[in-house]
Write a protein that holds these residues in place. Structure first.
Motif, PDB file in Angstrom:
ATOM      1  N   TYR A 176       0.848  -1.187   0.000  1.00  0.00           N
ATOM      2  CA  TYR A 176       0.000   0.000   0.000  1.00  0.00           C
ATOM      3  C   TYR A 176       0.889   1.246   0.000  1.00  0.00           C
ATOM      4  N   GLY A 189     -15.133  -0.964  -3.804  1.00  0.00           N
ATOM      5  CA  GLY A 189     -13.989  -1.380  -4.627  1.00  0.00           C
ATOM      6  C   GLY A 189     -14.343  -2.545  -5.519  1.00  0.00           C
ATOM      7  N   TRP A 226      -7.486  -8.722  -2.515  1.00  0.00           N
ATOM      8  CA  TRP A 226      -6.136  -8.332  -2.120  1.00  0.00           C
ATOM      9  C   TRP A 226      -6.128  -7.831  -0.676  1.00  0.00           C
ATOM     10  N   ASP A 227      -7.071  -6.939  -0.369  1.00  0.00           N
ATOM     11  CA  ASP A 227      -7.150  -6.388   0.986  1.00  0.00           C
ATOM     12  C   ASP A 227      -7.402  -7.489   2.012  1.00  0.00           C
ATOM     13  N   THR A 269      -9.622  -5.984  -5.776  1.00  0.00           N
ATOM     14  CA  THR A 269      -9.051  -5.160  -4.704  1.00  0.00           C
ATOM     15  C   THR A 269      -9.486  -5.685  -3.342  1.00  0.00           C
TER      16      THR A 269
END
Length: 144
Positions: free
Chosen positions: A29, A95, A102-103, A99
């Motif tokens: 990030y 999102g 991924w988070d 995403t």
């Protein structure tokens, strides 16, 4: 004297700042704020899924700020699969599913490390299919 079966916690005393820095690094990030946003969303989502002793034990191991985010959520009686968790996270954050995946994977891998292997086994055992991968583990399916 400690039992050989009793896990040691190398993560004892992890602060919220250290946790966020690990998440920021592992998730690549660009800012601490982006890592904190992802952490808040994923911990809130997990707080809606996890119940019982596993919920209490995880909250006790997380840094205080993370535990407050996690425990502020009322568990949902309808548990989501791992993919359902990602879709819900995507919808709540606005999102994309990629995403959100991924988070979720980034934050839950760090949470799993903080939890330790024994508690993580119990957490994954309580949740529907698909969460092991989100925590960075292979999902093994028992033969019939």
């Amino acid at each position: 004297m400690r039992s050989l079966r009793e896990p040691t916690r190398a993560t004892a005393g992890v602060t919220f700042d250290q946790m966020l820095e690990k998440i920021r690094y592992e998730g690549a990030y660009p800012t601490r704020e982006r890592a904190e946003t992802a952490t808040h969303a994923v911990l809130s989502g997990l707080g809606r899924q996890l119940t019982g002793d596993e919920r209490v034990d995880l909250a006790a191991r997380l840094p205080a700020e993370a535990a407050l985010i996690f425990t502020a959520q009322v568990p949902d009686p309808a548990l989501l699969t791992g993919w359902g968790f990602v879709k819900d996270l995507s919808a709540r954050t606005g999102g994309t599913p990629a995403t959100a995946r991924w988070d979720a994977g980034t934050v839950l891998a760090v949470v799993g490390h903080i939890a330790g292997p024994d508690l993580l086994d119990r957490i994954i055992g309580q949740l529907p299919s698909g969460y092991a991968l989100l925590f960075g583990r292979a999902e093994l399916i028992q033969a019939a």
